[in-house]
Enzyme design. Structure first.
Site, mmCIF file in Angstrom:
data_model
loop_
_atom_site.group_PDB
_atom_site.id
_atom_site.type_symbol
_atom_site.label_atom_id
_atom_site.label_comp_id
_atom_site.label_asym_id
_atom_site.label_seq_id
_atom_site.Cartn_x
_atom_site.Cartn_y
_atom_site.Cartn_z
ATOM 1 N N ALA A 66 0.863 -1.178 0.000
ATOM 2 C CA ALA A 66 0.000 0.000 0.000
ATOM 3 C C ALA A 66 0.901 1.231 0.000
ATOM 4 C CB ALA A 66 -0.891 -0.011 1.236
ATOM 5 N N GLY A 109 0.603 -4.999 0.817
ATOM 6 C CA GLY A 109 -0.580 -5.032 -0.032
ATOM 7 C C GLY A 109 -0.321 -5.685 -1.387
ATOM 8 N N GLU A 112 -0.711 -9.251 -0.746
ATOM 9 C CA GLU A 112 -2.146 -9.452 -0.485
ATOM 10 C C GLU A 112 -2.958 -9.385 -1.777
ATOM 11 O OE1 GLU A 112 -1.806 -6.331 2.504
ATOM 12 O OE2 GLU A 112 -2.728 -7.666 3.961
ATOM 13 N N GLU A 132 4.724 -5.165 7.056
ATOM 14 C CA GLU A 132 4.017 -4.087 7.768
ATOM 15 C C GLU A 132 4.497 -3.915 9.199
ATOM 16 O OE1 GLU A 132 2.578 -6.423 5.879
ATOM 17 O OE2 GLU A 132 0.996 -5.539 4.631
HETATM 18 N N1 CO8 Z 1 4.604 3.205 -0.609
HETATM 19 C C1 CO8 Z 1 5.021 4.375 -1.136
HETATM 20 N N2 CO8 Z 1 6.171 4.506 -1.836
HETATM 21 C C2 CO8 Z 1 6.940 3.413 -1.986
HETATM 22 C C3 CO8 Z 1 6.575 2.170 -1.457
HETATM 23 C C4 CO8 Z 1 5.349 2.084 -0.737
HETATM 24 N N3 CO8 Z 1 4.886 0.935 -0.226
HETATM 25 N N4 CO8 Z 1 7.549 1.273 -1.741
HETATM 26 C C5 CO8 Z 1 8.460 1.927 -2.439
HETATM 27 N N5 CO8 Z 1 8.107 3.221 -2.603
HETATM 28 C C6 CO8 Z 1 8.847 4.298 -3.299
HETATM 29 C C7 CO8 Z 1 10.045 4.763 -2.493
HETATM 30 O O1 CO8 Z 1 9.638 5.687 -1.522
HETATM 31 C C8 CO8 Z 1 10.913 5.338 -3.573
HETATM 32 O O2 CO8 Z 1 10.427 6.624 -3.914
HETATM 33 P P1 CO8 Z 1 11.425 7.906 -3.896
HETATM 34 O O3 CO8 Z 1 12.462 7.593 -4.939
HETATM 35 O O4 CO8 Z 1 10.526 9.047 -4.263
HETATM 36 O O5 CO8 Z 1 12.005 7.965 -2.533
HETATM 37 C C9 CO8 Z 1 10.664 4.435 -4.759
HETATM 38 O O6 CO8 Z 1 9.416 3.780 -4.490
HETATM 39 C C10 CO8 Z 1 11.721 3.367 -4.941
HETATM 40 O O7 CO8 Z 1 11.846 2.670 -3.726
HETATM 41 P P2 CO8 Z 1 13.269 2.486 -2.960
HETATM 42 O O8 CO8 Z 1 14.182 3.618 -3.273
HETATM 43 O O9 CO8 Z 1 12.955 2.235 -1.510
HETATM 44 O O10 CO8 Z 1 13.780 1.161 -3.673
HETATM 45 P P3 CO8 Z 1 14.787 0.069 -3.090
HETATM 46 O O11 CO8 Z 1 15.129 -0.817 -4.234
HETATM 47 O O12 CO8 Z 1 15.871 0.692 -2.317
HETATM 48 O O13 CO8 Z 1 13.898 -0.778 -2.030
HETATM 49 C C11 CO8 Z 1 11.937 -1.942 -1.275
HETATM 50 C C12 CO8 Z 1 12.814 -1.539 -2.469
HETATM 51 C C13 CO8 Z 1 12.700 -2.918 -0.362
HETATM 52 C C14 CO8 Z 1 10.698 -2.644 -1.829
HETATM 53 C C15 CO8 Z 1 11.530 -0.684 -0.469
HETATM 54 O O14 CO8 Z 1 11.013 0.292 -1.366
HETATM 55 C C16 CO8 Z 1 10.505 -0.923 0.601
HETATM 56 O O15 CO8 Z 1 10.820 -1.454 1.660
HETATM 57 N N6 CO8 Z 1 9.226 -0.502 0.340
HETATM 58 C C17 CO8 Z 1 8.165 -0.593 1.312
HETATM 59 C C18 CO8 Z 1 7.681 -2.020 1.482
HETATM 60 C C19 CO8 Z 1 6.583 -2.078 2.531
HETATM 61 O O16 CO8 Z 1 6.814 -1.787 3.703
HETATM 62 N N7 CO8 Z 1 5.374 -2.466 2.125
HETATM 63 C C20 CO8 Z 1 4.246 -2.554 3.017
HETATM 64 C C21 CO8 Z 1 3.452 -1.291 2.964
HETATM 65 S S1 CO8 Z 1 2.109 -1.266 4.146
HETATM 66 C C22 CO8 Z 1 0.919 -2.215 3.432
HETATM 67 O O17 CO8 Z 1 1.061 -2.714 2.345
HETATM 68 C C23 CO8 Z 1 -0.357 -2.415 4.209
HETATM 69 C C24 CO8 Z 1 -1.433 -2.952 3.301
HETATM 70 C C25 CO8 Z 1 -2.774 -2.959 3.952
HETATM 71 C C26 CO8 Z 1 -3.371 -1.611 4.146
HETATM 72 C C27 CO8 Z 1 -4.857 -1.744 4.347
HETATM 73 C C28 CO8 Z 1 -5.383 -0.579 5.173
HETATM 74 C C29 CO8 Z 1 -6.913 -0.641 5.363
#
Ligand code: CO8
Length: 258
Positions: A66, A109, A112, A132
């Site tokens: 998400a 997500g 999921e 998460e």
């Molecule tokens: N949300 C927003 N932006 C994201 C996300 C995300 N989940 N993942 C990556 N991005 C963005 C980064 O912020 C970055 O943007 P910017 O260049 O502007 O800073 C761009 O994508 C590239 O990402 P990275 O530079 O971080 O790339 P890396 O190769 O270094 O890392 C990863 C890749 C490991 C995938 C890393 O991006 C990461 O850890 N992402 C987050 C993963 C995460 O925690 N996912 C879970 C999110 S919470 C969720 O899904 C809950 C779902 C249920 C909600 C329901 C509510 C009712």
């Protein structure tokens, strides 16, 4: 074909393709993307010329979860009232079989979303996880429920509690993915699988998917009752007559999807 902001949608033969397209955010699932995916999937679902749907992302990410930046500032009340992710239930409810073709990250997500699909084809580059817990929250789009059903309690609990990722081989061993293929073959394999499904009779595909869903949602006795009814109901379709006549006559069935 309708244009969308966050996805590409196209029809190839009897297969509807949805490609998540927010490369700047590794296909993070924001509200607009949810609306776009639900609109495209619902349109495919309503089209009798479509027999299977493929959902895919990029080589780098199916979806990295998400959209954290969209959620970050919200209160509990806002999360509940806004029901920001509620429409995903409409996606999970489409009658048409859906194949997730996953390369790269399928996290939170994203994992999921894959689990809302019926078949998960994984590239050997795929990485699955529910991270998460690292953000101070828990899965919120079905991860604690569907992952337990997919891989069993202990595997799911370890993944949800540690937030670690698993690679494609571990995901296949665990029963989370249907099949792992070399990354370069992912889309061709997805197309082949989708076409094989879409060539079947639509009423039997809808019935099969509904009965499979019942296995996850009901007791064995209720599921068996559902299956018996659905099996019997298909004997009023033209395609059941055609399918069985074709077997007897040793020829390929020509289904009319009715
Ligand atoms: N949300 C927003 N932006 C994201 C996300 C995300 N989940 N993942 C990556 N991005 C963005 C980064 O912020 C970055 O943007 P910017 O260049 O502007 O800073 C761009 O994508 C590239 O990402 P990275 O530079 O971080 O790339 P890396 O190769 O270094 O890392 C990863 C890749 C490991 C995938 C890393 O991006 C990461 O850890 N992402 C987050 C993963 C995460 O925690 N996912 C879970 C999110 S919470 C969720 O899904 C809950 C779902 C249920 C909600 C329901 C509510 C009712």
């Amino acid at each position: 074909m309708t244009e969308y902001d966050t996805i590409l949608a196209e029809t190839r033969g009897r297969v509807g393709w949805i490609t998540l397209n927010r490369p700047e955010a590794l296909n993070a699932l924001n509200t607009q993307l949810m609306r776009d995916v639900v609109a495209a999937a619902s349109a495919f679902d309503a089209d009798p010329e479509i027999g299977a749907i493929v959902v895919t992302g990029s080589e780098r990410a199916f979806a990295a979860g998400a959209d954290i930046k969209e959620m970050e500032g919200k209160s509990a009340q806002e999360m509940l009232d806004g029901d920001h992710f509620g429409d995903w239930a409409l996606f999970a409810a489409v009658r048409t079989p859906v194949i997730a073709a996953v390369a790269g990250y399928a996290l939170g997500g994203g994992c999921e979303l894959a689990m809302m699909c019926d078949v998960i084809l994984a590239a050997d580059t795929a990485r699955f996880g529910q991270p998460e817990i690292n953000l101070g929250v828990i899965p919120g789009m079905g991860g604690t429920q569907r992952l337990v059903r997919a891989v069993g309690y202990y595997k799911a609990a370890e993944l949800v509690l540690t937030g670690r990722m698993m690679d494609a081989a571990e995901a296949e061993r665990s029963g989370l993915v249907s099949r792992v293929v070399p990354a370069g073959d992912l889309l061709a394999e997805a197309e082949k699988t989708a076409e094989a499904i879409a060539a079947k009779s639509l009423p039997s595909l809808f019935a099969a998917k509904a009965a499979l869903d019942a296995a996850l949602e009901s007791s064995l006795a209720d599921g068996l009752r559902f299956e018996k009814q659905a099996f019997a109901a298909l004997f009023d379709t033209a395609d059941q007559k055609e399918g069985m006549a074709a077997f007897r006559e040793k020829r390929a069935a020509a289904f009319e999807n009715r």
